[in-house]
Design a protein around this motif. Structure first.
Motif, mmCIF file in Angstrom:
data_model
loop_
_atom_site.group_PDB
_atom_site.id
_atom_site.type_symbol
_atom_site.label_atom_id
_atom_site.label_comp_id
_atom_site.label_asym_id
_atom_site.label_seq_id
_atom_site.Cartn_x
_atom_site.Cartn_y
_atom_site.Cartn_z
ATOM 1 N N PRO B 189 0.847 -1.195 0.000
ATOM 2 C CA PRO B 189 0.000 0.000 0.000
ATOM 3 C C PRO B 189 0.875 1.235 0.000
ATOM 4 O O PRO B 189 1.629 1.450 0.936
ATOM 5 C CB PRO B 189 -0.757 -0.120 1.319
ATOM 6 N N GLY B 190 0.816 2.041 -1.007
ATOM 7 C CA GLY B 190 1.681 3.211 -1.042
ATOM 8 C C GLY B 190 2.769 3.053 -2.077
ATOM 9 O O GLY B 190 3.800 3.707 -2.004
ATOM 10 N N ALA B 191 2.534 2.189 -3.058
ATOM 11 C CA ALA B 191 3.546 1.956 -4.082
ATOM 12 C C ALA B 191 2.860 1.655 -5.402
ATOM 13 O O ALA B 191 1.831 1.016 -5.434
ATOM 14 C CB ALA B 191 4.433 0.784 -3.676
ATOM 15 N N THR B 346 7.211 8.718 -1.546
ATOM 16 C CA THR B 346 6.014 9.441 -1.097
ATOM 17 C C THR B 346 6.140 9.802 0.379
ATOM 18 O O THR B 346 7.172 9.586 0.992
ATOM 19 C CB THR B 346 4.744 8.581 -1.252
ATOM 20 N N GLY B 347 5.064 10.316 0.925
ATOM 21 C CA GLY B 347 5.065 10.695 2.331
ATOM 22 C C GLY B 347 5.453 12.151 2.466
ATOM 23 O O GLY B 347 5.134 12.991 1.642
ATOM 24 N N LYS B 348 6.239 12.465 3.514
ATOM 25 C CA LYS B 348 6.537 13.856 3.845
ATOM 26 C C LYS B 348 7.753 14.362 3.076
ATOM 27 O O LYS B 348 8.759 14.749 3.648
ATOM 28 C CB LYS B 348 6.780 13.977 5.350
ATOM 29 N N SER B 352 6.917 14.185 -4.493
ATOM 30 C CA SER B 352 6.525 12.778 -4.503
ATOM 31 C C SER B 352 6.570 12.300 -5.934
ATOM 32 O O SER B 352 6.325 13.062 -6.851
ATOM 33 C CB SER B 352 5.088 12.619 -4.018
ATOM 34 N N LEU B 375 8.968 17.876 3.396
ATOM 35 C CA LEU B 375 7.817 18.766 3.230
ATOM 36 C C LEU B 375 7.783 19.803 4.357
ATOM 37 O O LEU B 375 8.011 19.471 5.517
ATOM 38 C CB LEU B 375 6.551 17.910 3.268
ATOM 39 N N ILE B 420 8.753 5.540 1.870
ATOM 40 C CA ILE B 420 7.873 6.522 2.483
ATOM 41 C C ILE B 420 8.610 7.322 3.551
ATOM 42 O O ILE B 420 9.180 6.760 4.481
ATOM 43 C CB ILE B 420 6.630 5.815 3.043
ATOM 44 N N MET B 422 9.036 9.936 6.595
ATOM 45 C CA MET B 422 8.260 10.356 7.761
ATOM 46 C C MET B 422 8.975 11.487 8.476
ATOM 47 O O MET B 422 10.203 11.510 8.533
ATOM 48 C CB MET B 422 8.080 9.177 8.708
ATOM 49 N N ASP B 426 5.234 12.230 12.852
ATOM 50 C CA ASP B 426 4.765 10.846 12.756
ATOM 51 C C ASP B 426 5.239 10.036 13.958
ATOM 52 O O ASP B 426 6.389 10.132 14.363
ATOM 53 C CB ASP B 426 5.268 10.207 11.464
ATOM 54 N N VAL B 431 2.867 4.129 13.436
ATOM 55 C CA VAL B 431 3.258 3.622 12.121
ATOM 56 C C VAL B 431 3.352 2.096 12.138
ATOM 57 O O VAL B 431 2.842 1.411 11.251
ATOM 58 C CB VAL B 431 4.602 4.253 11.682
#
Ligand SMILES: Cc1cc2nc3c(=O)[nH]c(=O)nc-3n(C[C@H](O)[C@H](O)[C@H](O)COP(=O)(O)O)c2cc1C
Ligand code: SF4
Ligand code: SF4
Ligand code: FES
Lengths: 176, 586
Positions: B189-191, B346-348, B352, B375, B420, B422, B426, B431
Motif C-alpha cells: 500500500p503506497g507503491a 512518497t510521504g513527507k 513525490s 515537506l 515513504i 516520515m 509521525d 506507524v
C-alpha cells in the motif's frame, strides 16, 4: 468430491432462489471460459462488472453452468476483498488508506465521511446513494490524502472539504 | 572548515587532475575541497562537475573547459553558461534544489512518458522487439541464460533471487508444458511502480516474457494483474493483441517454430496473492492460499508444471540486457546489486513521485536531491522501505548506498519499491501499528503463527498506544515476533513483524515514552492526548462546546469552560475551534 449433505443444502438453496435469465453477453463470456481451467475468478469479475456485486441467483446459475458447488463459489467470493455480495449504492466512495494517505491524515477524512453519511466503512446509506469503502493506494500519493467517488479523484483533502464534495452528489439526486 | 567544494564525477579522472593542477598553480588548493563522486555507471554525460555552495552543475565539460571554470567561475564569480546543466525544458538550473536528472537513470522507465503506450509502432521505434529478434536470429537458450547470468539481474519483486538461476531451473525441468507468469499484483500500500511500467510501456514487459518463454521452452504465459488497475489492463490487452498481429506472439513467432501466447488473469484484492504460490492457486481459480516451498514453482508451479514467475520490473529489464549485453548492465550498481531500482517516493517529501536510480545511490540523495527534501522543511524522522514487510531507517543511516544487502543489514528490505518519508509529526508506534494492522487484515489465515501471532501483537501495540502497558510488553513483542518469523508458512507472516522490530530498534525511546510516561510526543496516539481548557485564556465564547460532538464541554456564556475527561473522545474539534488558544493539547 461427492458430498450428499452439501448437495442437499445446495438443492434447498437452489429451490429457494428466483431464477434469473442472464444476458446474452454474460452467457457468451461464460461459454468462452467454461472449459478453461481456473475460469471461476474471471467469470465472477464479469458478473460484478455487470451487477456491481455477485447476486445469489447469479452465483447459483454459475454453479449449475460450470457444474461446481455453490460453496466453492462462495469460498472464492469471500476470500477476495474485491468481490461483493451486497448491492452497492449508486456512488462508490473509496477512501485511500495507503501509507502515504494514512500519514497525511486519511483517518480524519474517513471519520468525517462516516459521521456525515451516518454509515461505517463497508456500508451503504439507507437511500442507496453512497457506499463507503477503503482502498490501498491508488497511485496518487503526491495528492494525499485522497478519495475517489466513482471515477473522480479528490486529493489534498481536509475534513472540512468533505461536506461540499458530497453535496454535489446529493444534489444530482434531487435533480433526477 | 571551508564549505567550498568541487565534486568531479569519477568517469572523468582527467578533469579531476586538471582541477588539481590549476588550483595548485593559482594557489586556490586550500580554499577548495576537491573530491570525486560516484555516478554508478551513469553514462548520459561524459562528465559532471558540481560546485558548492553555489549549487552549480556543469556537464559534458572537456579538459580545456576547466581553465575557464577556474578563471571565470572560481576567481571572478562568473558562471560559465554554456557548460551549465539544462533540465528537460532546456532551462538552465543554477540554484535551488539540485536537479534530479543525473541522479536518476531511466532503464526500466526508459520509454515511459516518451512513447504512446497504446501504439506498438511507437515501441518499435525505440528498439522495441529488437531483443526478441536478436535472440530468435542467432542465440541459443544457453546464451540467453549466460547473458542474464553475467548481468547479475536479481528479482525486483522483493526477494532479490537471481533471475538466471530461476530460469535455469525451469529450463532444465523435464516437462512438455511449462509456463511463464508475470507477477503484476503489486500489493504494497503506497507503491505503484509496476502500474506505471504497465501503463507507460506494456510491450517491454511482454517482450521480457517472450524472451523468458523462449529460454525455458514455455508456450503459455499469464499476466496476473490487480483488477484495481483498469487502465493497465486495457493497455496490456491492446499490447497483446498488437503483438499477435505483428507476429511477436502466437504461433511461429517471427517465422520460427517457437510459439507462445499470453493471457491476462485478474487478481481480486488479496495482498497475499502477490506471494508466488498463492498467486498460482489464484490463477487456478481457487482461494489464494500459499503452500509450503519446496517444491518451488520453477519445477512445480502452475497446474504442477515448471513455471517461471517474475515481477514486472524484472521482466522490463530483460530486453535491455539482451540488447546492450550483460556486461553493460553489470557495470551499473553495487558489487552484489546490479542495475537500477524504481521507487515510489512518497510521504513527507517535497517531490513525490516515481524515481529510478542506480543501485548504490544513497537514501539521502534520493530523499534530498531527487525528492527535494522534507515537506514544509520539517525535521526528518525516518524513511520506510519494503512496505508491510520492511522497516524504518533513521537519520544517521541515510548515507547508506542502496542494495539488497545494505537494506537487510539495517533491518529493512528492498521490497518492491515503496519508499515513504516520515517527519517528526509521525509516531513510530502508530506507524508500526498501521503496517501490522495491514498484515493482520491480509493474513490468509492458513497458518497459526501468522493468524494468531499477528493478532496478539496488534493487541499489544494497541495497548501501548493507549497507555495500558508496562515494560514487560517489549519482551512479549519480541517473543511473538520471533515465533512468527520462524514458524509462518509464507513471507507475509514471516515478515509482518519487521515494521515493529525495526521501529523498536531505532526508536525504543519513543516506545518507552508511551509505555512508562504514557506520552506520545507527536500527538498521534489519541488515548494519550488530553484536551483541557486554559482558565486564563478562556473568554467563554462557547464555540468549543458547540463543536464538541459528545457534549463533553460545559460552561455558560462568558464563563470559563470545562472539559469532562470521561466523556471526551479526543476528536480535537475544540482545539481547532478555539480562537483564543484556550484549548490545550498535551
Ligand atoms: C506476502 C507477499 C506478497 C508479495 N507481493 C508481491 C507483489 O505484489 N509483486 C511481486 O512481484 N512479488 C511479490 N512477492 C514476491 C513473489 O512471491 C515472488 O518472489 C516474485 O514475484 C518473484 O519475482 P522476481 O524474482 O522477479 O522478483 C510477494 C511475496 C510475499 C510473501
Ligand atoms: S503466513 Fe499468514 S498469509 Fe502466509 S500462509 Fe500463513 S496465515 Fe497465510
Ligand atoms: S476533543 Fe472533541 S470530544 Fe473532547 S472536548 Fe474537544 S470537542 Fe469534545
Ligand atoms: S497512499 Fe493514497 S494514493 Fe498512494
Amino acid at each position: 468430491m461427492e458430498d450428499n449433505n452439501l448437495n442437499y443444502i445446495e438443492n434447498a438453496i437452489f429451490e429457494g432462489v428466483e431464477d434469473i435469465k442472464l444476458s446474452e453477453e454474460l452467457m457468451e463470456h461464460i461459454e468462452k471460459w467454461k472449459d478453461k481451467p481456473g475460469n471461476l475468478i474471471m467469470i465472477l469479475h464479469r458478473v460484478q462488472q455487470i451487477f456491481g456485486y455477485i447476486p445469489l441467483n447469479v452465483a447459483v446459475k454459475i454453479a449449475k453452468e460450470l457444474n461446481i458447488h455453490l460453496a466453492k463459489i462462495y469460498g472464492v467470493i469471500t476470500f477476495y476483498h474485491f468481490f461483493k455480495t451486497e448491492k452497492p449504492g449508486r456512488h462508490k466512495i473509496s477512501i485511500c488508506m495507503g501509507t502515504a494517505c494514512y500519514l497525511k491524515g486519511a483517518e480524519k477524512i474517513s471519520d468525517e465521511l462516516q459521521e456525515l453519511l451516518g454509515i461505517e466503512i463497508g456500508q451503504t446509506t439507507k437511500d442507496g446513494l453512497f457506499t463507503l469503502e477503503t482502498v490501498r493506494c491508488i497511485g496518487c500519493c503526491g495528492l494525499a490524502p485522497v478519495m475517489t467517488i466513482d471515477d473522480e479523484v479528490y486529493g489534498n483533502l481536509k475534513p472540512e472539504d468533505i461536506a461540499g464534495i458530497i453535496s454535489k452528489y446529493t444534489n444530482i439526486k434531487t435533480g433526477v | 572548515m571551508n564549505n567550498n567544494v568541487i565534486l568531479v564525477s569519477n568517469n572523468s579522472p582527467h578533469l579531476y587532475d586538471k582541477f588539481q593542477k590549476l588550483l595548485t598553480e593559482k594557489n586556490l588548493i586550500n580554499k577548495y575541497q576537491l573530491k570525486k563522486f560516484n555516478t554508478f555507471g551513469l553514462n548520459t554525460y561524459t562528465s559532471i562537475i558540481k560546485i558548492y555552495p553555489d549549487k552549480i552543475i556543469y556537464v559534458d565539460s572537456l579538459e580545456n573547459d576547466i581553465e575557464e571554470i577556474v578563471n571565470d567561475h572560481l576567481i571572478n564569480g562568473k558562471i560559465v553558461k554554456r557548460l551549465l546543466y539544462k533540465n528537460e525544458h532546456k532551462n538552465y538550473l543554477k540554484s535551488g534544489p539540485l536537479p534530479i536528472y543525473h541522479k536518476q537513470l531511466r532503464l526500466v522507465l526508459r520509454n515511459s512518458g516518451l512513447i504512446d503506450p497504446e501504439s506498438i509502432e511507437s515501441y518499435l521505434s525505440r528498439e522495441g522487439y529488437r531483443a526478441l529478434a536478436k535472440i530468435l536470429n542467432n542465440t541459443t537458450q544457453d546464451n540467453v541464460i549466460d547473458e542474464i547470468k553475467i548481468s547479475e539481474l536479481r528479482g525486483r519483486g522483493g526477494a532479490g533471487y537471481p533471475t538466471w538461476l530461476k530460469w535455469n531451473f525451469t529450463k532444465q525441468a523435464q516437462s512438455d508444458i511449462k509456463y511463464i507468469i508475470c507477477n503484476a499484483d503489486e500489493g504494497d500500500p503506497g507503491a505503484y511502480m509496476d502500474r506505471s511500467v504497465l501503463e507507460g510501456d506494456p510491450h517491454s514487459v511482454i517482450e521480457g516474457m517472450i524472451i523468458a518463454a523462449f529460454t525455458v521452452n514455455a508456450n503459455n504465459g499469464f499476466i496476473y494483474i490487480r483488477a484495481e488497475y483498469p487502465l493497465a489492463i486495457k493497455r496490456l490487452e491492446k499490447a497483446i493483441k498488437d503483438a499477435k498481429e505483428y507476429g511477436f506472439l502466437g504461433k511461429n513467432i517471427l517465422g520460427t517454430n517457437f510459439s507462445f501466447d499470453i493471457e491476462i488473469r485478474l487478481g481480486a484484492g488479496a495482498f497475499v496473492c502477490g506471494e508466488e504460490t498463492a498467486l498460482i492457486s489464484s490463477i487456478e481459480g481457487n482461494r489464494g492460499m500459499p503452500r509450503p516451498r519446496p517444491p518451488f514453482p520453477s519445477t512445480k508451479g502452475l497446474w504442477e508444471k515448471p513455471t517461471v514467475i517474475n515481477n514486472v520490473e524484472t521482466l522490463a529489464n530483460i530486453p535491455l540486457i539482451i540488447l546492450k549485453g550483460g556486461d553493460w548492465y553489470n557495470k551499473i550498481g553495487t558489487e552484489k546489486s546490479k542495475g537500477t531500482k524504481v521507487f515510489a517516493l512518497t510521504g513527507k517529501v517535497k517531490n513525490s513521485g516515481l524515481v529510478e536510480v542506480p543501485m548504490g545511490t544513497s537514501l539521502r540523495e534520493i530523499i534530498y536531491d531527487v525528492g527535494g527534501g522534507i515537506l514544509n522543511d520539517n525535521k526528518f524522522k525516518a524513511v520506510q522501505t519494503g512496505g508491510p514487510s520492511g522497516g524504518v531507517i533513521p537519520e544517521d543511516k541515510l548515507d547508506t548506498p542502496i542494495s539488497y544487502e545494505s537494506l537487510n543489514e539495517l533491518g529493512s528490505i528492498m521490497g518492491s519499491g515503496g519508499m515513504i518519508v516520515m517527519d517528526h509529526t509521525d509516531c513510530m508506534v502508530d506507524v508500526s501499528k498501521f503496517y501490522l494492522q495491514f498484515s493482520v487484515d491480509e493474513s490468509c489465515g492458513k497458518c497459526s503463527p501468522c493468524r494468531i501471532g499477528g493478532r496478539q501483537m496488534l493487541d499489544l501495540l494497541t495497548n501501548i498506544s493507549e497507555g495500558k502497558s508496562d515494560e514487560s510488553i517489549i519482551e512479549k513483542i519480541e517473543a511473538i515476533s520471533s515465533a512468527m518469523q520462524k514458524a509462518s508458512l509464507c513471507g507475509l507472516g514471516q515478515t509482518a513483524p519487521n515494521p515493529v522490530i525495526s521501529t523498536l530498534k531505532y526508536f525504543k525511546d519513543e516506545y518507552i515514552d508511551h509505555i512508562v510516561n504514557k506520552k506520545c510526543i507527536s500527538g498521534k496516539c489519541k488515548s494519550l492526548i488530553v484536551f483541557e481548557i486554559d482558565k486564563n485564556n478562556c473568554i467563554g465564547c462557547h464555540l468549543c462546546a458547540i463543536k464538541c460532538p459528545v457534549n463533553a464541554i460545559s460552561g455558560g456564556k462568558k464563563e470559563i469552560h470545562y472539559i469532562d475527561q470521561n466523556k471526551c473522545i479526543k476528536c480535537g474539534l475544540c482545539f481547532d475551534a478555539c480562537k483564543f488558544n484556550a484549548v490545550i493539547k498535551s
